[in-house]
Design a protein around this motif. Structure first.
Motif, PDB file in Angstrom:
ATOM      1  N   GLU A 159       4.142 -16.265  22.604  1.00  0.00           N
ATOM      2  CA  GLU A 159       3.188 -15.183  22.913  1.00  0.00           C
ATOM      3  C   GLU A 159       3.544 -13.920  22.126  1.00  0.00           C
ATOM      4  OE1 GLU A 159       2.172 -16.657  27.455  1.00  0.00           O
ATOM      5  OE2 GLU A 159       3.302 -14.794  27.162  1.00  0.00           O
ATOM      6  N   TRP A 160       4.850 -13.631  22.058  1.00  0.00           N
ATOM      7  CA  TRP A 160       5.298 -12.440  21.335  1.00  0.00           C
ATOM      8  C   TRP A 160       4.974 -12.577  19.850  1.00  0.00           C
ATOM      9  CZ3 TRP A 160       9.134 -11.605  17.549  1.00  0.00           C
ATOM     10  CH2 TRP A 160       9.486 -10.265  17.337  1.00  0.00           C
ATOM     11  N   LEU A 161       5.184 -13.770  19.321  1.00  0.00           N
ATOM     12  CA  LEU A 161       4.892 -14.013  17.896  1.00  0.00           C
ATOM     13  C   LEU A 161       3.391 -13.841  17.624  1.00  0.00           C
ATOM     14  CD1 LEU A 161       7.158 -17.097  17.087  1.00  0.00           C
ATOM     15  CD2 LEU A 161       7.309 -14.848  16.049  1.00  0.00           C
ATOM     16  N   ALA A 162       2.572 -14.365  18.543  1.00  0.00           N
ATOM     17  CA  ALA A 162       1.120 -14.237  18.372  1.00  0.00           C
ATOM     18  C   ALA A 162       0.705 -12.762  18.399  1.00  0.00           C
ATOM     19  CB  ALA A 162       0.418 -15.010  19.481  1.00  0.00           C
ATOM     20  N   GLN A 163       1.374 -12.004  19.232  1.00  0.00           N
ATOM     21  CA  GLN A 163       1.063 -10.575  19.358  1.00  0.00           C
ATOM     22  C   GLN A 163       1.492  -9.810  18.102  1.00  0.00           C
ATOM     23  OE1 GLN A 163       3.148  -8.805  22.682  1.00  0.00           O
ATOM     24  NE2 GLN A 163       3.027  -6.799  21.671  1.00  0.00           N
ATOM     25  N   VAL A 164       2.672 -10.154  17.564  1.00  0.00           N
ATOM     26  CA  VAL A 164       3.196  -9.434  16.391  1.00  0.00           C
ATOM     27  C   VAL A 164       2.485  -9.891  15.113  1.00  0.00           C
ATOM     28  CG1 VAL A 164       5.269  -9.012  14.988  1.00  0.00           C
ATOM     29  CG2 VAL A 164       5.440  -9.068  17.467  1.00  0.00           C
ATOM     30  N   GLY A 165       2.219 -11.174  15.006  1.00  0.00           N
ATOM     31  CA  GLY A 165       1.564 -11.710  13.801  1.00  0.00           C
ATOM     32  C   GLY A 165       2.533 -11.851  12.654  1.00  0.00           C
ATOM     33  N   GLU A 166       2.578 -10.860  11.781  1.00  0.00           N
ATOM     34  CA  GLU A 166       3.481 -10.892  10.636  1.00  0.00           C
ATOM     35  C   GLU A 166       4.335  -9.643  10.614  1.00  0.00           C
ATOM     36  OE1 GLU A 166       1.078 -11.367   7.168  1.00  0.00           O
ATOM     37  OE2 GLU A 166       1.276 -13.560   7.220  1.00  0.00           O
ATOM     38  N   ALA A 167       5.430  -9.695   9.863  1.00  0.00           N
ATOM     39  CA  ALA A 167       6.290  -8.506   9.714  1.00  0.00           C
ATOM     40  C   ALA A 167       6.964  -8.555   8.350  1.00  0.00           C
ATOM     41  CB  ALA A 167       7.328  -8.466  10.826  1.00  0.00           C
ATOM     42  N   GLU A 168       7.409  -7.396   7.911  1.00  0.00           N
ATOM     43  CA  GLU A 168       8.100  -7.344   6.617  1.00  0.00           C
ATOM     44  C   GLU A 168       9.619  -7.365   6.783  1.00  0.00           C
ATOM     45  OE1 GLU A 168       5.416  -3.919   5.733  1.00  0.00           O
ATOM     46  OE2 GLU A 168       5.995  -4.447   3.682  1.00  0.00           O
ATOM     47  N   ILE A 169      10.066  -6.755   7.882  1.00  0.00           N
ATOM     48  CA  ILE A 169      11.513  -6.645   8.113  1.00  0.00           C
ATOM     49  C   ILE A 169      11.857  -7.184   9.501  1.00  0.00           C
ATOM     50  CG2 ILE A 169      13.398  -4.987   8.499  1.00  0.00           C
ATOM     51  CD1 ILE A 169      12.048  -3.136   6.491  1.00  0.00           C
ATOM     52  N   LEU A 170      12.968  -7.909   9.562  1.00  0.00           N
ATOM     53  CA  LEU A 170      13.489  -8.330  10.876  1.00  0.00           C
ATOM     54  C   LEU A 170      14.972  -7.968  10.945  1.00  0.00           C
ATOM     55  CD1 LEU A 170      12.867 -11.574  12.816  1.00  0.00           C
ATOM     56  CD2 LEU A 170      15.217 -10.884  12.384  1.00  0.00           C
ATOM     57  N   VAL A 171      15.340  -7.319  12.037  1.00  0.00           N
ATOM     58  CA  VAL A 171      16.764  -7.045  12.255  1.00  0.00           C
ATOM     59  C   VAL A 171      17.199  -7.834  13.494  1.00  0.00           C
ATOM     60  CG1 VAL A 171      18.529  -5.311  12.713  1.00  0.00           C
ATOM     61  CG2 VAL A 171      16.613  -4.765  11.207  1.00  0.00           C
ATOM     62  N   GLY A 172      18.194  -8.662  13.332  1.00  0.00           N
ATOM     63  CA  GLY A 172      18.667  -9.503  14.432  1.00  0.00           C
ATOM     64  C   GLY A 172      20.008  -9.019  14.961  1.00  0.00           C
ATOM     65  N   ILE A 173      20.147  -9.072  16.281  1.00  0.00           N
ATOM     66  CA  ILE A 173      21.418  -8.686  16.906  1.00  0.00           C
ATOM     67  C   ILE A 173      21.841  -9.799  17.869  1.00  0.00           C
ATOM     68  CG2 ILE A 173      22.660  -6.884  18.174  1.00  0.00           C
ATOM     69  CD1 ILE A 173      20.328  -4.992  17.577  1.00  0.00           C
ATOM     70  N   PRO A 174      22.843 -10.590  17.498  1.00  0.00           N
ATOM     71  CA  PRO A 174      23.344 -11.575  18.460  1.00  0.00           C
ATOM     72  C   PRO A 174      24.202 -10.872  19.511  1.00  0.00           C
ATOM     73  CG  PRO A 174      24.643 -11.636  16.453  1.00  0.00           C
ATOM     74  CD  PRO A 174      23.597 -10.583  16.249  1.00  0.00           C
ATOM     75  N   SER A 175      24.178 -11.356  20.734  1.00  0.00           N
ATOM     76  CA  SER A 175      24.981 -10.652  21.755  1.00  0.00           C
ATOM     77  C   SER A 175      25.445 -11.592  22.847  1.00  0.00           C
ATOM     78  CB  SER A 175      24.150  -9.529  22.394  1.00  0.00           C
ATOM     79  OG  SER A 175      23.076 -10.082  23.134  1.00  0.00           O
ATOM     80  N   TYR A 176      26.492 -11.164  23.521  1.00  0.00           N
ATOM     81  CA  TYR A 176      26.932 -11.817  24.762  1.00  0.00           C
ATOM     82  C   TYR A 176      27.735 -10.785  25.558  1.00  0.00           C
ATOM     83  CZ  TYR A 176      29.153 -14.888  28.101  1.00  0.00           C
ATOM     84  OH  TYR A 176      29.571 -15.448  29.268  1.00  0.00           O
ATOM     85  N   ASN A 177      27.155 -10.341  26.625  1.00  0.00           N
ATOM     86  CA  ASN A 177      27.779  -9.316  27.486  1.00  0.00           C
ATOM     87  C   ASN A 177      28.197  -8.065  26.694  1.00  0.00           C
ATOM     88  OD1 ASN A 177      27.447 -10.749  29.835  1.00  0.00           O
ATOM     89  ND2 ASN A 177      29.480 -11.686  29.760  1.00  0.00           N
ATOM     90  N   ASN A 178      27.253  -7.493  25.958  1.00  0.00           N
ATOM     91  CA  ASN A 178      27.535  -6.292  25.162  1.00  0.00           C
ATOM     92  C   ASN A 178      26.722  -5.091  25.629  1.00  0.00           C
ATOM     93  OD1 ASN A 178      27.629  -8.754  22.839  1.00  0.00           O
ATOM     94  ND2 ASN A 178      29.395  -7.378  22.947  1.00  0.00           N
ATOM     95  N   ALA A 179      26.443  -5.026  26.926  1.00  0.00           N
ATOM     96  CA  ALA A 179      25.614  -3.921  27.443  1.00  0.00           C
ATOM     97  C   ALA A 179      26.202  -2.557  27.104  1.00  0.00           C
ATOM     98  CB  ALA A 179      25.445  -4.078  28.948  1.00  0.00           C
ATOM     99  N   ALA A 180      27.524  -2.476  27.039  1.00  0.00           N
ATOM    100  CA  ALA A 180      28.176  -1.177  26.815  1.00  0.00           C
ATOM    101  C   ALA A 180      27.938  -0.637  25.406  1.00  0.00           C
ATOM    102  CB  ALA A 180      29.681  -1.312  27.061  1.00  0.00           C
ATOM    103  N   THR A 181      27.747  -1.520  24.436  1.00  0.00           N
ATOM    104  CA  THR A 181      27.667  -1.064  23.047  1.00  0.00           C
ATOM    105  C   THR A 181      26.328  -1.312  22.376  1.00  0.00           C
ATOM    106  OG1 THR A 181      28.673  -3.176  22.465  1.00  0.00           O
ATOM    107  CG2 THR A 181      30.138  -1.261  22.527  1.00  0.00           C
ATOM    108  N   ILE A 182      25.552  -2.258  22.879  1.00  0.00           N
ATOM    109  CA  ILE A 182      24.345  -2.678  22.149  1.00  0.00           C
ATOM    110  C   ILE A 182      23.279  -1.580  22.091  1.00  0.00           C
ATOM    111  CG2 ILE A 182      23.021  -3.791  24.020  1.00  0.00           C
ATOM    112  CD1 ILE A 182      22.574  -6.126  21.962  1.00  0.00           C
ATOM    113  N   GLY A 183      23.285  -0.702  23.080  1.00  0.00           N
ATOM    114  CA  GLY A 183      22.307   0.395  23.090  1.00  0.00           C
ATOM    115  C   GLY A 183      22.457   1.255  21.846  1.00  0.00           C
TER     116      GLY A 183
END
Lengths: 231, 425
Positions: free
Chosen positions: B13-37
């Motif tokens: 659904e999110w992909l259908a809403q966004v359609g296309e994009a030029e840039i993607l920034v990915g952030i992998p995480s696991y219990n990083n609430a303190a720093t990910i913000g």
């Protein structure tokens, strides 16, 4: 004269006749055995070539079997050992055929019993082989894990794990062979239960401080711990 | 595709809403609430400042955090972009925080990011760690611009790090990769990378997601794959790398096993490439190099030397199947020295790593046992390095690492000869 003929010549003639009639069978049996050796050798060569083509030695190495066979055998490559075993089995089949061709009832009966028991021996052998492999694998895994965790009793832990797997394999093999079925199983269960109870008591009574330290270290991060980031 | 993130309804659904994009920034995480913000805000500001007219998306691929990491990602925002920049971002930043499928690990998170990059048809991607405390908006520009400009396919990071930081990188991965593939990518497992959409699709279509690549092996796999397959590689100077002092749940032995195991696997895959490479060349570098203040790192050398000695005492039999007897004897002698005077020479270390690589190639024992048995040796090497560089400046440490790299390059001829010997057998 009659007496001499009756007591000496007749039995001798009879024996000679028996030998005469048995000799072709014996020669045929020897020929079968000789054929067995030749076919066994041929089979061994073919199996070895096939295993080399299939990179069997490398596969055994990946599984840790090469090292195990090298230590417990005579240092031959696993493909050579398997090929030798296959060749030996072919020779065995031919020997059985040769003995059957002699038509000696006692031997035939013995062979029948041996053949009926053979699967048990093979399964027991496989169980012991698996136990040897698993024991060696588990022992080394425990050793490396303990050393990496800084455990000073790493060797003791590894040997105990190895011995436990071997003992378990031994009990299963003996059970398969039908040797002292219940007694062995019972002895193992009692010994194993005793060891576990002894360890529990030793740790509970003798190692209270150790247990407390362990839990404290787990629950409270040590202040002097390294802050190295390895990646 | 098995374990595809695209199987999730909300993702589709999110992909259908966004359609296309030029840039993607990915952030992998696991219990990083303190720093990910902070990481999300830095990326948001960077995209607004340097790519105001590009349609960009931010994806957080999470490993099942229990501390509300996903909520932080969804809510984190720069309060007032107008206060930061004279030009306000014109295209809104789309974001998605979703759990990934597959083996738990950083590599599986990256795989989800690659899938989304392919689905959105992006031109450029960047991935950044979620525990970074030193990330700035400029990182977005430095990682993405060389790719968007069409000049490069892969941007590796270049940082100023504490001399004791990144010891697996400095003592094994960087020198070995450089010697093998002939490209001086200083931080091949840095964790923060830029790459083209084309390269993301290439990564995605490789069948490696059930191996160590799905875990900590992903970084070296990406860098090596990019180099070995002839993609245009550069590096960008990002400044300081400061992150959380602890990797959550990271066990050194497992981490070393995964990273070194992935490197050895790549040696098998690309043996046709690296055996033909002689010497090494620098790669183009972007960004402004400047000195930074770094936080001190506490190290307990005595304990490390003790671990090494324990390894020598108990793992001698295991090492004997991997290392030549003379090397094992030399290591045993080292263990007798007291902690203050402990020194594992570079030559000995390089020889050890080369023999471990050959042992992995020859399958002399179970692979995990082999790799994990390297841990005490690595700890010894790290202790020796710490003692050796106690009074050294970061430039002096770099010189030492350069010397180590040259040793690896010298040892390569023997490695090639032994490697070929086994292959011929």
């Amino acid at each position: 004269m009659d007496t001499t003929e009756r007591t000496l010549v007749s039995p001798l003639q009879s024996t000679l006749e028996q030998i005469q009639s048995f000799l072709p069978q014996l020669l045929a049996a020897l020929f079968i055995v000789a054929c067995g050796f030749f076919v066994g050798w041929l089979f061994k060569v073919v199996v070895r070539r096939m295993l080399l083509w299939l990179k069997f030695d490398a596969g055994c190495g990946r599984l840790g079997l090469s090292e195990l066979l090298g230590r417990n055998g005579n240092g031959e490559m696993p493909s050579t050992m398997v090929a030798r075993l296959c060749g030996g089995l072919v020779v065995l089949v031919f020997v059985v055929l040769a003995i059957n061709s002699l038509n000696i009832n006692v031997l035939q009966h013995l062979i029948e019993r041996f053949l009926a028991y053979l699967p048990n021996v093979l399964v027991a052998g496989l169980v012991m082989l698996a136990a040897l492999y698993l024991g060696s694998f588990v022992g080394r895994a425990v050793l490396i894990a303990c050393v990496n965790a800084g455990n000073r009793l790493a060797r003791l832990c590894a040997r105990s794990a190895h011995a436990l797997v071997l003992a378990l394999g031994g009990v299963m093999a003996l059970e398969q062979l039908g040797i002292g079925k219940d007694a062995v199983l019972l002895a193992f269960a009692i010994a194993f239960g005793g060891v576990v109870l002894a360890l529990a008591l030793a740790f509970g009574l003798g190692g209270r401080e150790l247990a407390r330290d362990f839990l404290e270290k787990k629950l409270r991060p040590a202040a002097e711990e390294d802050e190295l980031k390895h990646l | 595709m098995k374990d595809s993130i695209l199987q999730r309804r909300e993702v589709r659904e999110w992909l259908a809403q966004v359609g296309e994009a030029e840039i993607l920034v990915g952030i992998p995480s696991y219990n990083n609430a303190a720093t990910i913000g902070h990481v999300v805000r830095a990326i948001q500001a960077g995209l607004a400042k340097y790519f105001p007219d590009c349609k960009a998306v931010l994806v957080n691929a999470d490993g099942g955090s229990l501390d509300g990491t996903g909520d932080v990602v969804r809510q984190a925002a720069v309060a007032d972009l107008a206060a930061l920049f004279t030009q306000h971002r014109t295209v809104p930043l789309q974001r998605l925080a979703t759990p990934y499928y597959g083996l738990p690990g950083k590599g599986s998170a990256f795989r989800a990011i690659f899938e989304l990059a392919e689905a959105l048809g992006v031109k450029a991607c960047a991935v950044v760690d979620s525990d970074l405390r030193s990330i700035t908006p400029e990182w977005a520009e430095l990682l993405l611009k060389p790719v968007l400009g069409g000049e490069f396919d892969y941007v590796a990071p270049l940082y100023r790090r504490h001399k004791y930081d990144g010891t697996i990188t400095n003592s094994i991965i960087y020198p070995l990769t450089r010697a093998l593939y002939g490209r001086r990518v200083r931080q091949p497992i840095g964790g923060d990378f830029g790459f083209s959409g084309k390269l993301a699709s290439f990564f995605l279509n490789k069948d490696v997601w059930e191996s160590d690549v799905a875990r900590f092996g992903i970084d070296i796999w990406m860098t090596t794959s990019a180099i070995a397959n002839g993609y245009r590689v550069c590096q960008a100077y990002l400044g300081a790398k400061i992150h959380d002092p602890k990797d959550p749940g990271a066990d050194l032995s497992a981490m070393l096993c995964q990273v070194v195991g992935a490197t050895f696997d790549l040696m098998e895959e690309y043996s046709g490439v690296w055996t033909g490479v002689v010497a090494s060349q620098p790669v183009p570098t972007f960004g402004f190099d400047y000195a930074v203040g770094l936080e001190p790192v506490a190290v307990n050398v005595e304990r490390m030397v003790d671990r090494f000695a324990l390894g020598v005492r108990d793992l001698g039999d295991v090492w004997s199947t991997v290392l030549p007897p003379t090397l094992v004897t030399k290591l045993s002698r080292l263990a007798q020295a007291d902690a203050k005077h402990f020194h594992l020479p570079d030559e000995l270390w390089v020889e050890t790593v080369v023999h471990f690589a050959l042992a992995a190639h020859r399958s002399v024992m179970n692979r995990e046992h082999l790799l994990k048995s390297l841990t005490p040796l690595y700890i010894g090497r790290t202790a020796s390095f710490v003692l050796q560089t106690r009074e050294s400046s970061s430039d002096e440490v770099e010189d030492l690492i350069e010397g180590l790299c040259r040793l690896y390059e010298q040892e390569k001829a023997e490695l090639c000869a032994n490697w070929m010997q086994k292959s011929a057998n």
